[in-house]
Write a protein that holds these residues in place. Structure first.
Motif, mmCIF file in Angstrom:
data_model
loop_
_atom_site.group_PDB
_atom_site.id
_atom_site.type_symbol
_atom_site.label_atom_id
_atom_site.label_comp_id
_atom_site.label_asym_id
_atom_site.label_seq_id
_atom_site.Cartn_x
_atom_site.Cartn_y
_atom_site.Cartn_z
ATOM 1 N N ALA A 159 16.786 51.802 41.898
ATOM 2 C CA ALA A 159 16.778 51.077 43.170
ATOM 3 C C ALA A 159 17.372 49.684 43.004
ATOM 4 C CB ALA A 159 15.353 50.984 43.706
ATOM 5 N N TYR A 160 17.046 49.013 41.895
ATOM 6 C CA TYR A 160 17.568 47.656 41.664
ATOM 7 C C TYR A 160 19.082 47.691 41.476
ATOM 8 C CZ TYR A 160 18.371 43.135 39.446
ATOM 9 O OH TYR A 160 18.851 41.893 39.128
ATOM 10 N N ILE A 161 19.557 48.610 40.644
ATOM 11 C CA ILE A 161 20.999 48.715 40.410
ATOM 12 C C ILE A 161 21.718 49.108 41.696
ATOM 13 C CG2 ILE A 161 22.784 50.008 39.172
ATOM 14 C CD1 ILE A 161 20.833 50.217 36.834
ATOM 15 N N GLY A 162 21.116 50.045 42.446
ATOM 16 C CA GLY A 162 21.724 50.444 43.713
ATOM 17 C C GLY A 162 21.820 49.300 44.700
ATOM 18 N N LYS A 163 20.790 48.457 44.727
ATOM 19 C CA LYS A 163 20.808 47.291 45.613
ATOM 20 C C LYS A 163 21.970 46.369 45.263
ATOM 21 C CE LYS A 163 19.361 44.068 48.471
ATOM 22 N NZ LYS A 163 19.439 44.221 49.948
ATOM 23 N N LEU A 164 22.183 46.120 43.987
ATOM 24 C CA LEU A 164 23.277 45.251 43.569
ATOM 25 C C LEU A 164 24.637 45.880 43.853
ATOM 26 C CD1 LEU A 164 21.959 43.902 40.122
ATOM 27 C CD2 LEU A 164 21.729 42.882 42.393
ATOM 28 N N LEU A 165 24.707 47.206 43.826
ATOM 29 C CA LEU A 165 25.986 47.895 44.024
ATOM 30 C C LEU A 165 26.426 47.927 45.486
ATOM 31 C CD1 LEU A 165 25.635 50.963 41.617
ATOM 32 C CD2 LEU A 165 27.083 48.948 41.295
ATOM 33 N N SER A 173 33.830 44.346 41.827
ATOM 34 C CA SER A 173 34.135 43.944 40.447
ATOM 35 C C SER A 173 32.849 43.759 39.656
ATOM 36 C CB SER A 173 34.936 42.637 40.434
ATOM 37 O OG SER A 173 34.139 41.553 40.875
ATOM 38 N N ALA A 174 32.986 43.836 38.328
ATOM 39 C CA ALA A 174 31.832 43.651 37.455
ATOM 40 C C ALA A 174 31.294 42.230 37.552
ATOM 41 C CB ALA A 174 32.211 43.981 36.018
ATOM 42 N N GLY A 175 32.196 41.270 37.791
ATOM 43 C CA GLY A 175 31.758 39.884 37.933
ATOM 44 C C GLY A 175 30.832 39.700 39.110
ATOM 45 N N ASP A 176 31.120 40.402 40.197
ATOM 46 C CA ASP A 176 30.252 40.320 41.372
ATOM 47 C C ASP A 176 28.875 40.919 41.066
ATOM 48 O OD1 ASP A 176 32.200 39.111 42.854
ATOM 49 O OD2 ASP A 176 32.877 40.961 43.835
ATOM 50 N N PHE A 177 28.866 41.969 40.266
ATOM 51 C CA PHE A 177 27.589 42.613 39.905
ATOM 52 C C PHE A 177 26.683 41.629 39.177
ATOM 53 C CE2 PHE A 177 24.898 45.153 37.071
ATOM 54 C CZ PHE A 177 24.343 46.049 37.970
ATOM 55 N N VAL A 178 27.256 40.907 38.212
ATOM 56 C CA VAL A 178 26.478 39.911 37.465
ATOM 57 C C VAL A 178 26.052 38.771 38.378
ATOM 58 C CG1 VAL A 178 26.526 38.262 35.559
ATOM 59 C CG2 VAL A 178 27.596 40.509 35.292
#
Length: 227
Positions: A159-165, A173-178
């Motif tokens: 759920a946490y990873i999905g929220k960030l995605l 981009s990966a930078g936005d994910f961080v």
């Protein structure tokens, strides 16, 4: 009254009253085991409910913060520790029930023989005279993770990873994910690293518990321990 059995071994033959008392003792231990098993379900339900609330808050809108999914991990950890403590009590009653089933009821049903010469009743008596936990805190924690909390952790992580995605818009981009993982002044990389460590510790505890249970299973032939 005593009789010989299996060579020179000596044993006490239980009369009807003693067998009846043992049956009542077994029923009492089953009742206590059932009560504490219900308490285990209660703490698991608390963990599920709090995770559900965190999911509702975080996914209520694209602009909602993923922070509740992080903070709920603290509550889940608290519930895990509480449940591990309850499990240690539950395991005392469960071990006594299994001890009587294995050494009294099963031989009586299978062979028509109480097998009192094995001395299992002395081990049970010692456990009543000097009650003790049969598993350590680490074993209890590992078992509860494997049997319940690993699924709660999995849902929390996904759920946490999905929220960030997907929020506030699909990731590009990966930078936005961080960057999205940042909590106030705390860099997103540190937050993600702490989350990874959190998951690895849980996984390591579950793996260690599984290996320890395998070791215990290999020692089940030991007639001097109820653990």
């Amino acid at each position: 009254m005593e009789s010989t059995h299996a060579g020179d071994a000596r044993r006490k033959v239980l009369d009807a009253a003693e067998i009846g008392a043992l049956a009542h003792l077994y029923r009492g231990e089953v009742y206590r085991s059932t009560i504490w098993r219900t308490r285990l379900d209660t703490t698991t339900n608390w963990a599920v409910v709090t995770l559900g609330i965190a999911l509702s808050i975080s996914y209520s809108s694209p602009a909602a913060s993923p922070l509740p999914l992080i903070l709920v991990g603290i509550l889940i950890l608290f519930f895990l520790m509480l449940e591990a403590r309850r499990y240690r009590y539950f395991n005392v009653w469960r071990a006594r029930c299994r001890w009587m089933e294995t050494h009294f009821f099963a031989p009586m049903l299978h062979d028509g023989d109480l097998h009192m010469e094995e001395g299992w009743q002395e081990v049970l008596a010692q456990d009543y005279w000097k009650p003790r936990y049969h598993v350590s805190v680490s074993v209890a924690i590992g078992r509860r993770i494997r049997r319940n909390y690993v699924w709660i952790l999995l849902i929390q992580s996904i759920a946490y990873i999905g929220k960030l995605l997907v929020h506030p818009e699909p990731l590009t981009s990966a930078g936005d994910f961080v960057a999205r993982a940042s909590v106030g002044p705390i860099h997103g990389g540190l937050v993600l690293a702490a989350g990874l460590l959190y998951c690895l510790v849980w996984g390591a505890a579950a793996l260690w518990s599984w290996r320890d249970d395998m070791r215990r299973a290999g020692m089940r032939h030991d007639k001097t321990s109820m653990g």
